[in-house]
Design an enzyme around this catalytic site. Structure first.
Site, PDB file in Angstrom:
ATOM      1  N   THR A  70       0.410  -1.439  -0.126  1.00 47.29           N
ATOM      2  CA  THR A  70       0.062   0.152   0.174  1.00 47.29           C
ATOM      3  C   THR A  70       1.086   1.151  -0.066  1.00 47.29           C
ATOM      4  O   THR A  70       0.530   2.221  -0.532  1.00 47.29           O
ATOM      5  CB  THR A  70      -1.081  -0.053   1.297  1.00 47.29           C
ATOM      6  OG1 THR A  70      -1.624  -1.020   0.640  1.00 47.29           O
ATOM      7  CG2 THR A  70      -1.387   0.993   1.479  1.00 47.29           C
ATOM      8  N   ASN A 149      -5.999  -9.801  -8.462  1.00 48.92           N
ATOM      9  CA  ASN A 149      -5.602 -10.024  -7.115  1.00 48.92           C
ATOM     10  C   ASN A 149      -6.701 -10.909  -7.132  1.00 48.92           C
ATOM     11  O   ASN A 149      -6.206 -11.423  -6.043  1.00 48.92           O
ATOM     12  CB  ASN A 149      -5.355  -9.545  -5.770  1.00 48.92           C
ATOM     13  CG  ASN A 149      -6.136  -8.008  -6.465  1.00 48.92           C
ATOM     14  OD1 ASN A 149      -6.174  -7.188  -6.888  1.00 48.92           O
ATOM     15  ND2 ASN A 149      -6.718  -7.443  -5.009  1.00 48.92           N
ATOM     16  N   GLN A 179       0.911  -9.750  -6.858  1.00 51.11           N
ATOM     17  CA  GLN A 179       0.490 -10.969  -6.550  1.00 51.11           C
ATOM     18  C   GLN A 179       1.494 -12.144  -8.487  1.00 51.11           C
ATOM     19  O   GLN A 179       1.141 -13.361  -8.121  1.00 51.11           O
ATOM     20  CB  GLN A 179      -1.010 -10.771  -7.495  1.00 51.11           C
ATOM     21  CG  GLN A 179      -2.004 -10.367  -6.090  1.00 51.11           C
ATOM     22  CD  GLN A 179      -2.560 -10.841  -4.834  1.00 51.11           C
ATOM     23  OE1 GLN A 179      -1.957 -12.372  -4.860  1.00 51.11           O
ATOM     24  NE2 GLN A 179      -2.695 -11.090  -3.693  1.00 51.11           N
ATOM     25  N   SER A 199       4.882  -6.778  -2.042  1.00 49.39           N
ATOM     26  CA  SER A 199       4.785  -6.924  -0.105  1.00 49.39           C
ATOM     27  C   SER A 199       4.842  -8.272   0.368  1.00 49.39           C
ATOM     28  O   SER A 199       5.331  -9.285  -0.322  1.00 49.39           O
ATOM     29  CB  SER A 199       3.424  -6.567  -0.443  1.00 49.39           C
ATOM     30  OG  SER A 199       2.782  -7.577   1.314  1.00 49.39           O
ATOM     31  N   HIS A 201       3.628  -9.803   2.979  1.00 53.04           N
ATOM     32  CA  HIS A 201       2.841 -10.743   3.351  1.00 53.04           C
ATOM     33  C   HIS A 201       1.921 -12.450   2.049  1.00 53.04           C
ATOM     34  O   HIS A 201       1.940 -12.693   3.059  1.00 53.04           O
ATOM     35  CB  HIS A 201       1.668 -10.775   4.290  1.00 53.04           C
ATOM     36  CG  HIS A 201       0.711  -9.829   4.395  1.00 53.04           C
ATOM     37  ND1 HIS A 201      -0.076 -10.226   4.120  1.00 53.04           N
ATOM     38  CD2 HIS A 201       1.258  -8.484   3.626  1.00 53.04           C
ATOM     39  CE1 HIS A 201      -1.533  -9.246   3.251  1.00 53.04           C
ATOM     40  NE2 HIS A 201      -0.540  -8.028   3.105  1.00 53.04           N
ATOM     41  N   THR A 237      12.717   4.668  10.914  1.00 53.92           N
ATOM     42  CA  THR A 237      13.371   3.934  11.306  1.00 53.92           C
ATOM     43  C   THR A 237      12.631   2.678  10.957  1.00 53.92           C
ATOM     44  O   THR A 237      11.424   2.324  10.756  1.00 53.92           O
ATOM     45  CB  THR A 237      13.634   3.592  12.840  1.00 53.92           C
ATOM     46  OG1 THR A 237      14.197   5.251  13.576  1.00 53.92           O
ATOM     47  CG2 THR A 237      14.316   2.932  13.259  1.00 53.92           C
ATOM     48  N   CYS A 323      -9.595  -6.929   0.816  1.00 53.97           N
ATOM     49  CA  CYS A 323      -9.930  -6.093   0.788  1.00 53.97           C
ATOM     50  C   CYS A 323     -11.204  -5.368   0.862  1.00 53.97           C
ATOM     51  O   CYS A 323     -11.816  -3.908   0.660  1.00 53.97           O
ATOM     52  CB  CYS A 323      -9.203  -4.799   0.103  1.00 53.97           C
ATOM     53  SG  CYS A 323      -7.003  -5.858  -0.089  1.00 53.97           S
TER      54      CYS A 323
HETATM   55  N1  PMP Z   1      -1.415  -4.422  -4.138  1.00 55.52           N
HETATM   56  C1  PMP Z   1      -2.357  -6.426  -4.791  1.00 55.52           C
HETATM   57  C2  PMP Z   1      -2.778  -6.566  -6.185  1.00 55.52           C
HETATM   58  C3  PMP Z   1      -2.350  -6.535  -3.676  1.00 55.52           C
HETATM   59  O1  PMP Z   1      -3.705  -7.907  -4.040  1.00 55.52           O
HETATM   60  C4  PMP Z   1      -2.861  -5.710  -1.926  1.00 55.52           C
HETATM   61  C5  PMP Z   1      -2.907  -7.054  -0.792  1.00 55.52           C
HETATM   62  N2  PMP Z   1      -4.538  -7.402  -0.746  1.00 55.52           N
HETATM   63  C6  PMP Z   1      -1.707  -5.355  -1.668  1.00 55.52           C
HETATM   64  C7  PMP Z   1      -1.217  -4.297  -3.246  1.00 55.52           C
HETATM   65  C8  PMP Z   1      -1.610  -3.594  -0.495  1.00 55.52           C
HETATM   66  O2  PMP Z   1      -0.385  -4.326   0.035  1.00 55.52           O
HETATM   67  P1  PMP Z   1       0.052  -4.596   1.928  1.00 55.52           P
HETATM   68  O3  PMP Z   1      -1.707  -5.427   1.805  1.00 55.52           O
HETATM   69  O4  PMP Z   1       1.253  -5.362   1.620  1.00 55.52           O
HETATM   70  O5  PMP Z   1      -0.117  -3.262   1.716  1.00 55.52           O
END
Ligand code: PMP
Length: 378
Positions: A70, A149, A179, A199, A201, A237, A323
């Site tokens: 994000t 996604n 993705q 990202s 996670h 930091t 989301c």
């Molecule tokens: N872009 C895409 C295509 C995603 O699938 C996601 C996570 N749902 C994000 C951005 C946002 O990533 P983060 O959770 O690391 O902010």
């Protein structure tokens, strides 16, 4: 427990968890401190940066750590505007981007930028030709995601960005590769992207860490300013534990791209074959499709009800993307899903550890759901 919601987040791998623990318990210095403890922490960040750079075939100086995609996406959009936005006011993107791309672009639109939001064509992809149609001298940025996604549709990013750069090399090119990273090969030497968001996670690391690749020599103005960390580009930091974990996970998973891809393809084919026997249940497939992300319509059954039915049997799937929080998906609409499909589609997203037996269990429980749940009346 069967986890099929890997596009929302993945289970952190053992190496990532161990790295967090080590950085928290043993190497908790501030990487900006000049003493040994600071240097130790700085070394951990450097190792991680090298690993992530290698996975993208980039130079380590081109990797900037962030708090997640994000932030990477917001930075790509706002930094482009801070740098060249006085002269160039047009932004070209797609209607199916993640909200963390669409929202900052909307913010710029409210401040006088002109935004072109393209729809995928019948194959599910944004066509390079369509992008070129809208390029003019005023164009600041082209931002198109690598893989969607919610549907798994893949865009031809190098095709789009090569065409853009051939038309005008001053236009910034950005892709949200969240993705696609570690699922498809990404090589910055051939992609023609100025900026790439990833990202942690989504690739077996903890939440709260990501990175932005920025091509050398771009001289972008920072979006987050302060103490001047990350060579002045991203102040704050650094989260040493999360960054180290990200590096460990990338190191573990960057070697097995093709094996994992083949496995995901096998799982997808199994899912497709199994659901063929069920009336009104089908996968949405696109010409260029990432087999990890699968959009499945179970006609006549509400996706949320189905999700909870499966959850009670310890099978975790998603309705649209995490989301979207249960609201009807604008993305699926943009991909041409009908009103009834918007209500009755779930997302099954695989990871390296899923098995064919798990796919069979899922389909068995979908069949049970169809027997026990009430159909949506129209
Ligand atoms: N872009 C895409 C295509 C995603 O699938 C996601 C996570 N749902 C994000 C951005 C946002 O990533 P983060 O959770 O690391 O902010």
């Amino acid at each position: 427990m069967i986890y099929f919601d890997n596009s929302s987040t993945t289970k952190p791998c053992e190496r990532a968890v161990a790295a967090v623990n080590k950085a928290l318990c043993e190497m908790w210095g501030n990487p900006s401190s000049l003493h040994n403890m600071g240097l130790e922490a700085e070394r951990l960040i450097k190792d991680s940066r090298e690993t992530i750079a290698k996975a993208l075939n980039a130079d380590e100086k081109e990797i900037f750590f962030t708090s997640g995609a994000t932030e990477s996406n917001n930075t790509a959009v706002f930094s482009s505007a801070f740098t060249r936005g006085k002269r160039r006011k047009r932004i070209i993107t797609s209607q199916t981007e993640h909200p963390s791309v669409l929202a900052p672009i909307k913010r710029l639109e409210e401040q006088g930028f002109e935004v072109i939001r393209l729809l995928p064509d019948s194959s599910g992809a944004i066509s390079p030709k369509e992008v070129l149609k809208y390029i003019d001298k005023n164009t600041l940025l082209v931002s198109v995601m690598s893989v969607n996604n919610e549907t798994g549709a893949i865009n031809d990013i190098s095709g789009i960005f090569k065409a853009v750069k051939a038309a005008d090399k001053e236009i910034y090119t950005h892709t949200d590769a969240v993705q696609g990273f570690l699922k498809l090969p990404i090589n910055v030497k051939t992609l023609c992207a100025d900026m790439i968001s990833i990202s942690g996670h989504k690739v077996y690391s903890p939440k709260g860490v990501g990175a932005l690749y920025i091509k050398k020599g771009l001289n972008l103005k920072p979006f987050i300013v302060g103490g001047g960390q990350e060579k002045g580009f991203r102040s704050g930091t650094e989260s040493v534990p999360l960054i180290t974990a990200f590096g460990e996970a990338v190191s573990e998973y960057s070697k097995t791209l093709s094996e994992r891809y083949e496995k995901a393809e096998r799982l997808k084919q199994r899912l497709k074959k199994n659901v063929e026997a069920l009336d009104g249940v089908y996968l949405h497939e696109f010409n260029n499709h990432l087999p990890y992300v699968n959009s499945l319509t179970v006609s006549g059954y509400k996706s949320e009800t189905l999700l909870h039915f499966l959850e009670e049997r310890e099978i975790y799937v998603s309705s649209g993307s995490a989301c979207a929080k249960g609201k009807k998906s604008d993305t699926l609409k943009a991909f041409g899903y009908s009103e009834s499909e918007l209500d009755s589609t779930i997302r099954i997203s695989f990871c390296a550890d899923n098995t064919e037996d798990e796919v069979d269990r899922l389909v068995f429980e979908i069949q049970n759901a169809m027997k026990s749940l009430v159909r949506i009346r129209r």
